[in-house]
Design an enzyme around this catalytic site. Structure first.
Site, PDB file in Angstrom:
ATOM      1  N   ARG A   1       1.052  -1.710   0.137  1.00  0.00           N
ATOM      2  CA  ARG A   1       0.424   0.272   0.030  1.00  0.00           C
ATOM      3  C   ARG A   1       0.919   0.878  -0.079  1.00  0.00           C
ATOM      4  NH1 ARG A   1      -3.861   2.116   4.679  1.00  0.00           N
ATOM      5  NH2 ARG A   1      -4.823   3.822   3.380  1.00  0.00           N
ATOM      6  N   HIS A   2       0.413   2.774  -0.757  1.00  0.00           N
ATOM      7  CA  HIS A   2       1.521   3.937  -0.594  1.00  0.00           C
ATOM      8  C   HIS A   2       1.992   4.256   0.732  1.00  0.00           C
ATOM      9  CE1 HIS A   2      -2.417   5.797   0.501  1.00  0.00           C
ATOM     10  NE2 HIS A   2      -2.646   5.366  -0.869  1.00  0.00           N
TER      11      HIS A   2
ATOM     12  N   ASN B   1      -4.436  11.065   4.619  1.00  0.00           N
ATOM     13  CA  ASN B   1      -3.999   9.756   5.312  1.00  0.00           C
ATOM     14  C   ASN B   1      -4.479  10.560   6.989  1.00  0.00           C
ATOM     15  OD1 ASN B   1      -2.282   8.107   3.732  1.00  0.00           O
ATOM     16  ND2 ASN B   1      -5.192   7.927   3.360  1.00  0.00           N
TER      17      ASN B   1
ATOM     18  N   ARG C   1       0.202   9.151  -4.854  1.00  0.00           N
ATOM     19  CA  ARG C   1       0.828   8.563  -3.757  1.00  0.00           C
ATOM     20  C   ARG C   1       1.330   7.129  -4.152  1.00  0.00           C
ATOM     21  NH1 ARG C   1      -4.834   9.118  -3.490  1.00  0.00           N
ATOM     22  NH2 ARG C   1      -6.498   7.754  -3.155  1.00  0.00           N
TER      23      ARG C   1
ATOM     24  N   GLU D   1      -8.140   3.747  -6.556  1.00  0.00           N
ATOM     25  CA  GLU D   1      -8.798   4.035  -5.457  1.00  0.00           C
ATOM     26  C   GLU D   1     -10.098   4.164  -5.901  1.00  0.00           C
ATOM     27  OE1 GLU D   1      -8.544   2.270  -3.411  1.00  0.00           O
ATOM     28  OE2 GLU D   1      -9.026   2.980  -1.154  1.00  0.00           O
TER      29      GLU D   1
ATOM     30  N   HIS E   1      -3.940   0.857  -3.357  1.00  0.00           N
ATOM     31  CA  HIS E   1      -4.458   1.286  -1.966  1.00  0.00           C
ATOM     32  C   HIS E   1      -4.758   0.479  -1.473  1.00  0.00           C
ATOM     33  CE1 HIS E   1      -4.602   4.856  -4.879  1.00  0.00           C
ATOM     34  NE2 HIS E   1      -3.840   4.412  -5.547  1.00  0.00           N
TER      35      HIS E   1
HETATM   36  O1  F6P Z   1      -6.490   5.361   2.723  1.00  0.00           O
HETATM   37  C1  F6P Z   1      -7.973   6.386   2.110  1.00  0.00           C
HETATM   38  C2  F6P Z   1      -8.481   5.075   0.807  1.00  0.00           C
HETATM   39  O2  F6P Z   1      -7.667   4.668   0.327  1.00  0.00           O
HETATM   40  C3  F6P Z   1      -9.631   6.218   0.623  1.00  0.00           C
HETATM   41  O3  F6P Z   1      -9.271   6.847  -0.479  1.00  0.00           O
HETATM   42  C4  F6P Z   1     -10.697   5.681   0.383  1.00  0.00           C
HETATM   43  O4  F6P Z   1     -11.204   6.319   0.375  1.00  0.00           O
HETATM   44  C5  F6P Z   1     -10.214   3.782   1.507  1.00  0.00           C
HETATM   45  O5  F6P Z   1      -9.889   4.120   1.374  1.00  0.00           O
HETATM   46  C6  F6P Z   1     -10.730   2.700   1.382  1.00  0.00           C
HETATM   47  O6  F6P Z   1     -11.438   2.249   3.117  1.00  0.00           O
HETATM   48  P1  F6P Z   1     -12.677   1.940   3.083  1.00  0.00           P
HETATM   49  O7  F6P Z   1     -13.553   1.170   2.061  1.00  0.00           O
HETATM   50  O8  F6P Z   1     -12.252   0.896   4.828  1.00  0.00           O
HETATM   51  O9  F6P Z   1     -13.429   3.300   3.130  1.00  0.00           O
END
Ligand code: F6P
Length: 413
Positions: free
Chosen positions: A215-216, A222, A263, A288, A357
């Site tokens: 993962r980045h 974040n 990223r 992502e 991601h």
């Molecule tokens: O790191 C954040 C992220 O990559 C967001 O851009 C993305 O929407 C999310 O994590 C995905 O994780 P979750 O589905 O648990 O919200």
């Protein structure tokens, strides 16, 4: 009694023949079969003939000298395979374009009494082919050319092969495979061929030598717990990228696949810089999850300003689709397509790295692990560890590795 077989690969350049050949070779070898690959392209590049054997002119069917040299190379590999059989070898894989009937007949005549199995590799996916050409033009043999010259030269090479291409039709024991989809398109087997069931299996099964799913590093978004966006790595994120580079410095990674977002590219760059050579290929399929109207918001803001979204997503995170955006379920198809590109572009014998991601990596991982759908959006995806995946008929490894904890700074696979 030894059971001998000649596998004759066939297809235009960049159609995934060598990847298939390596997958067959490695898996049969793990089964205990004495197998060897005889690759004409590699032999051509190794021979110092004084001729520029990478130029488009070399591959023109009108170039008598070029034709003769390629026939000579094919003959050298045939003789090497004959020697291999005489020393107890069981399966010889002739990895070359073998696009003319005449050449294929010559191969067949060279192994009297040994059955042959022809495998024609096709790929109808234009995007995957384009990406493969991009990979090819970065090879050492094109180093003296600009990117555009190399691309033009390779396209000319393909045209030369197309002009003399005779599909498999008259040959007995032939299989046509879609090397992008890893599926069999046609099958015409009339003899009892040794290892045939195994070969069929290998052609259609996914085998992963070493996949490093990373993962980045940490981003500004974040830090603020924001969704989506295209923010840069923080100082800590850059440190994480450097630590990854250090960690993988002793592992050969020829290609790093990323998304189109900064990223992932910023995380992959220092890793690639420690490799010689290494290309970064950005695939939009690994972008992502797109959160639509929620892009750029914090999770807290979503809870406050769009309580229905937070509630509905909490109820069934896997099938929930963000307003004007995506959900885990709707991402699956594109992520799978990205993975097919990875396997098509990556040489089977080599390690693969994907820098992705949180959500995308969960979906990638779920393609290898058998997880219930509702568990997928909760798979642990930290930024200070990566997943190592290895799958072959004899082994299944999934492990989460902390790259900072390796004090000696290196690993090897
Ligand atoms: O790191 C954040 C992220 O990559 C967001 O851009 C993305 O929407 C999310 O994590 C995905 O994780 P979750 O589905 O648990 O919200």
């Amino acid at each position: 009694m030894k059971r001998k077989l000649v596998i004759v690969m066939m297809g235009l350049p960049a159609r995934g023949k060598s990847t298939m050949a390596r997958k067959l070779g490695r898996t049969l070898e793990l089964d205990g079969v004495r197998v060897r690959i005889f690759n004409n392209g590699e032999l051509r590049r190794r021979l110092d003939s004084g001729t520029d054997t990478s130029s488009a002119a070399f591959f023109s069917p009108a170039n008598i000298q070029g034709v003769e040299m390629r026939e000579r190379i094919a003959q050298m590999n045939i003789e090497a395979a004959q020697t291999f059989f005489s020393e107890g070898g069981e399966v010889a894989i002739m990895d070359a374009s073998n696009v003319t009937r005449r050449r294929r007949q010559h191969v067949a005549d060279s192994f009297p009494g040994v059955p042959l199995c022809y495998i024609e590799c096709l790929n109808a996916d234009e995007e995957a082919l384009e990406a493969n050409l991009e990979r090819k033009v970065r090879l050492k043999e094109f180093q003296h050319l600009t990117h555009d010259q190399a691309l033009e030269s390779f396209i000319q090479r393909i045209r030369s092969y197309e002009s003399i291409y005779e599909p498999l039709d008259a040959e007995t024991n032939r299989i046509v495979v879609d090397s992008f989809e890893s599926c069999i398109l046609q099958e015409h087997i009339t003899d009892v061929l040794p290892y045939y069931d195994r070969i069929r299996d290998i052609l259609t099964t996914r085998v992963v030598r070493n996949l490093f799913l990373v993962r980045h590093g940490e981003t500004l978004f974040n830090q603020e717990d924001r969704i989506g966006g295209d923010s840069d790595l923080t100082g800590k994120g850059r440190e994480q990228a450097n630590a990854l580079a250090e960690h993988f410095a002793t592992v050969r990674i020829p290609i790093i696949f990323t998304s189109n977002y900064k990223r992932t590219l910023q995380t992959a760059t220092p890793i690639a810089e420690r490799q010689h050579p290494c290309s970064i290929i950005a695939l939009p399929e690994f972008n992502e999850i797109y959160a639509g109207q929620c892009e750029g918001m914090t999770y807290e803001e979503v809870r406050q300003q769009m309580p229905d979204v937070a509630k509905e997503r909490g109820r069934n995170k896997y099938s929930y689709v963000y307003p004007d955006g995506e959900g885990y379920m709707t991402m699956e198809e594109r992520v799978l397509r990205g993975l097919k590109k990875v396997f098509f572009l990556n040489n089977y014998s080599e390690n693969i790295m994907i820098v992705g991601h949180r959500a995308v990596n969960r979906v990638i991982l779920s393609c290898f692990l058998s997880r219930q759908e509702e568990e997928i959006p909760y798979i642990y995806m930290p930024q200070d560890r990566y997943y190592h995946i290895q799958i072959d008929p004899h082994k299944r490894i999934f492990e989460l590795i902390a790259y900072r904890s390796i004090v000696s700074g290196g690993i090897s696979w």
